[in-house]
Write an enzyme that holds these catalytic residues in place. Structure first.
Site, PDB file in Angstrom:
ATOM      1  CB  SER A 410      -0.812  -0.046   1.272  1.00 38.20           C
ATOM      2  OG  SER A 410      -1.469  -1.104   1.645  1.00 38.20           O
ATOM      3  CG  HIS A 431      -2.543  -0.414  -3.389  1.00 38.63           C
ATOM      4  ND1 HIS A 431      -2.959   1.045  -3.125  1.00 38.63           N
ATOM      5  CD2 HIS A 431      -3.060  -1.071  -2.251  1.00 38.63           C
ATOM      6  CE1 HIS A 431      -3.349   0.711  -1.503  1.00 38.63           C
ATOM      7  NE2 HIS A 431      -3.533  -0.338  -1.156  1.00 38.63           N
ATOM      8  CD  GLU A 443      -3.834   3.817  -5.370  1.00 42.33           C
ATOM      9  OE1 GLU A 443      -3.925   5.080  -5.295  1.00 42.33           O
ATOM     10  OE2 GLU A 443      -2.829   3.095  -4.732  1.00 42.33           O
ATOM     11  CG  ASN A 481      -3.246   3.957   1.341  1.00 44.07           C
ATOM     12  OD1 ASN A 481      -4.508   4.214   1.495  1.00 44.07           O
ATOM     13  ND2 ASN A 481      -2.698   2.680   1.274  1.00 44.07           N
TER      14      ASN A 481
END
Ligand code: 3H9
Length: 698
Positions: A410, A431, A443, A481
């Site tokens: 992540s 991701h 992602e 994130n």
């Protein structure tokens, strides 16, 4: 006699004896743009003027009948003829006009069909009024003609859900007259011949009457008030359907006005933006590269993420090798996958035989050598660079040449992970978001040396798994994130300064977030963020304000739902604020000498959004996201950002760069380190630019 005349480059008219065939050809989805509308009017006029023609049949080329109005025209100055006028002219045709619908006859496409005098569906057809999903309502007679054919209850069902209705159901309702099999032109010709022979009846939908269905209207209003309060067009849609008992022309005037009004509402603009965001993300520099075939994948790690990814891959029809270090954890992973698949059966997503077939494609093992022949492998172990590098070095030795090697990290640097292999061109980040078999976002993280076809393979995998893949660059946290880490801090600052978790959650849920951040934390497990904060601790600048409350909660072993308590208490009854967590909050405030102050919901939302938008702007400026719309897609499909608000950067344009800067400057008086104006925002304010213009390169 037979001849074909092009009316324009989208519409042609073919004469077959007494039959005139009007063909729509506007790829990819035959949207009813201006040329289609103009051509239809001219074709029907020409057929009416031809004394030899006795019946007119409209059909479409390509994969579908008209899938709706051309959404790209919305918001631009309208160009005549308008679709409602086109539909009215078709209905008023002196000669019978029939339509043959195939693929997806949606929105304006279905409305076009409803204006014709009979509708033939081709097997596999789906019809619907999906305008509500764009924050709109049907605008070309759908709210007036559909109730005349199928009643108000069915019309409201279609128009308020936006769902696609199968041909069989549409036939049973009486929305279409027949279902046939065959090529649209051949079916059109045969059906027109039947009209001539008198074996297929035609009628004007507008001549029928609709009965007021008070119960359906009341139920629809109650549902909208409860579940669709943020979609401004929903009550307008019900009002329009309620008018279907009067003359069609009156109802259509109201419908048209409401449609134009809906186009201008923030929810209309936001939802249309979301529609394009979902598709824009596929436009990547590597789109021309040929993806490598992927049928068999490996997943390393049977924890929550690994088993979720494996479930998604099985649901996508792939063969999956699941790898764990020991038999007991492997069995736990396998059992989680089975549970996930059972859940999919319960939710009606797959049948029991499909679940069994999916499970049969799963091969759990503790031996990494079984990854020898996989096409792609996804590492989903815990976030530790050294462990990941060891795994990638092993994969390098085991995997066949050309196998794609992906990490589900992540945050961590994919370049560094790739450096552990002799083939960094085959390495990328994939991701997923938890629960990975449900959340739509993926992602695709492109490292310095990732080959274009490997990126294309990541996108192709996303498509096979029905994900929305977004291209991201390498940085701590990628797109989502990284931005989350930034606005997460502002949430903690507000908590420390006086806003309690339930107040912050309520304010942000009021804005439209699917779930407030404290509830999300409790659901995901507070230990995840804790580990992340520990990792980042050495990197934290001395001038950064740090709030230790969440760490103190974790130190008690309170990780949220899974431990029965976190920010909230989960003891079987209603979720409620955790008084012991509140005691820690109060203690930390007192320790820091802070007298808690009140935050209005508006201030909470403003501070949260301003932080989110600031970091989003930096992510775009740094090239981590290709365009602002990619950031919007990440938050819409991975973080529960409300669709009716279009995404953080679409929303930023509604607020305006100057106002955002003024807010940041005001907040900076308290904390100049955290609140800094992103240079991109300054540029937009100076040049009068917008994030929307950056999407199109205008
Ligand atoms: C309406 O009709 C209003 C009326 O009531 C009143 C008017 C006055 N317009 O989804 P895909 C593009 S509102 C323009 O990947 P699929 C799409 O952007 C409309 N463009 O294909 C994409 O472009 P690109 C009501 C459109 O096979 C390409 O076509 N109708 C439109 O997965 C392929 O699309 C709807 O809301 C459009 N209407 O799915 C239906 N539709 O390649 C919206 C698509 O450049 N459309 N494009 O990215 C859909 O639901 C799906 O596209 C459909 C096909 C199911 C048809």
């Amino acid at each position: 006699m037979t001849d074909t005349t092009p009316i324009n480059d989208k519409i042609s008219l073919e004469r077959q004896g007494q039959i005139a065939l009007v063909r729509i050809d506007n790829p990819p989805v035959n949207a009813s743009g201006q040329a289609v509308r103009q051509g239809l009017v001219e074709a029907v006029e020409a057929a009416n003027a031809d004394p030899d023609v006795k019946v007119i049949a409209i059909y479409a080329a390509g994969r579908t009948f008209v899938a709706g109005a051309d959404i790209r025209e919305f918001g631009k100055p309208p160009k005549a003829p308008a679709l409602p006028d086109v539909c009215n002219q078709i209905e008023a045709s002196a000669k019978p006009v029939i339509s043959v619908l195939h693929g997806t006859a949606l929105g304006g496409g279905l409305e076009l069909g409803l204006a014709t005098h009979a509708r033939i569906g081709i097997t596999g057809l789906r019809v619907g009024l999906p305008e509500i999903l764009l924050g709109l309502l049907p605008g070309a007679g759908g709210t007036q003609r559909a109730p005349r054919l199928i009643g108000m209850a069915n019309t409201l069902d279609m128009a308020l859900s936006g769902r696609q209705v199968k041909a069989e159901e549409a036939l049973a309702w009486g929305l279409i007259d027949r279902v046939e099999t065959g090529d649209p032109r051949a079916v059109a010709l045969a059906a027109a011949a039947e009209v001539l022979a008198g074996t297929l009846a035609t009628r004007h939908t507008g001549d029928l009457t609709a009965t007021r269905d008070e119960a359906a209207l009341k139920a629809a209003r109650a549902m909208v008030a409860k579940k669709m309060a943020n979609v401004a067009s929903a009550p307008l849609c019900i009002d329009a359907v309620a008018r279907a008992t009067g003359p069609v022309a009156d109802g259509m005037t109201f419908e048209r006005q409401s449609f134009m009004e809906a186009l201008k509402t923030p929810s209309g603009k936001g939802m249309i933006h979301a529609f394009f965001a979902e598709r824009a993300v596929a436009k990547i520099p590597e789109a021309g590269a040929t993806p490598r075939p992927v049928a068999k994948i490996g997943v390393i790690g049977g924890g929550t993420m690994g088993s979720g990814i494996a479930t998604a891959a099985l649901l996508g029809g792939l063969e999956v090798r699941l790898i764990e270090v020991a038999e007991d954890v492997l069995e736990r992973g396998r059992a989680t996958i089975e549970k996930n698949l059972d859940g999919a059966v319960k939710r009606g997503k797959i049948s029991e035989p499909k679940r069994d077939a999916a499970l049969a494609r799963l091969a759990p093992s503790t031996d990494m050598q079984t990854l020898r022949d996989v096409d792609l492998v996804i590492e989903a172990v815990f976030e530790n660079m050294e462990v990941k590098k060891q795994i990638f070095a092993k994969l390098d030795a085991i995997c066949k040449p050309g196998a794609v090697m992906a990490s589900n990290t992540s945050y961590l640097n994919i370049n560094e992970i790739a450096s552990a292999t002799s083939r960094p061109q085959d390495v990328l980040g994939l991701h997923f978001f938890s629960p990975a078999h449900i959340m739509r976002l993926l992602e695709v993280v492109v490292a310095d040396k990732t080959a274009p076809e490997v990126v294309a393979t990541g996108f192709a995998l996303g498509k096979a798994l029905r994900k929305i893949a977004v291209r991201a660059g390498v940085c701590d946290g990628f797109i989502g994130n990284r931005i989350l880490a930034h606005y997460g801090k502002v949430i903690m600052y507000m908590l420390m300064d006086g806003a309690n978790p339930d107040e912050i959650d309520a304010a942000l849920e009021g804005f439209g977030l699917a779930m407030g951040p404290f509830k999300v934390g409790d659901l995901a497990g507070l230990d995840i963020g804790w580990a992340e904060r520990k990792r980042r601790a050495p990197l934290r600048p001395a001038e950064e304000r740090y709030i230790p409350i969440a760490d103190r909660i974790c130190e008690q072993g309170w990780f949220g739902r899974k431990t029965g308590q976190g920010w909230y208490l989960y003891d079987g009854g209603e979720i409620r604020p955790n008084p012991e967590a509140q005691a820690i909050i109060d203690e930390e405030r007192a320790k820091a000498g802070i007298t808690p102050r009140r935050f209005t919901p508006e201030e909470i939302v403003d501070r949260f959004l301003t932080a989110m938008i600031s970091e989003s702007a930096r992510v775009v400026a740094d090239g981590i996201a290709q365009r602002p719309i990619d950031v919007d897609a990440v938050f819409l499909f991975g973080y529960g950002f409300p669709r009716f608000r279009g995404g953080p950067l679409h929303h930023a344009d509604q607020i305006g760069a100057a106002k955002l800067i003024a807010r940041i400057e005001a907040y900076a008086k308290e904390d100049a380190h955290f609140w800094q104006v992103p240079p991109l925002l300054t540029t937009l304010a100076k040049t009068g630019g917008s994030f929307a213009a950056l999407n199109t390169g205008d």
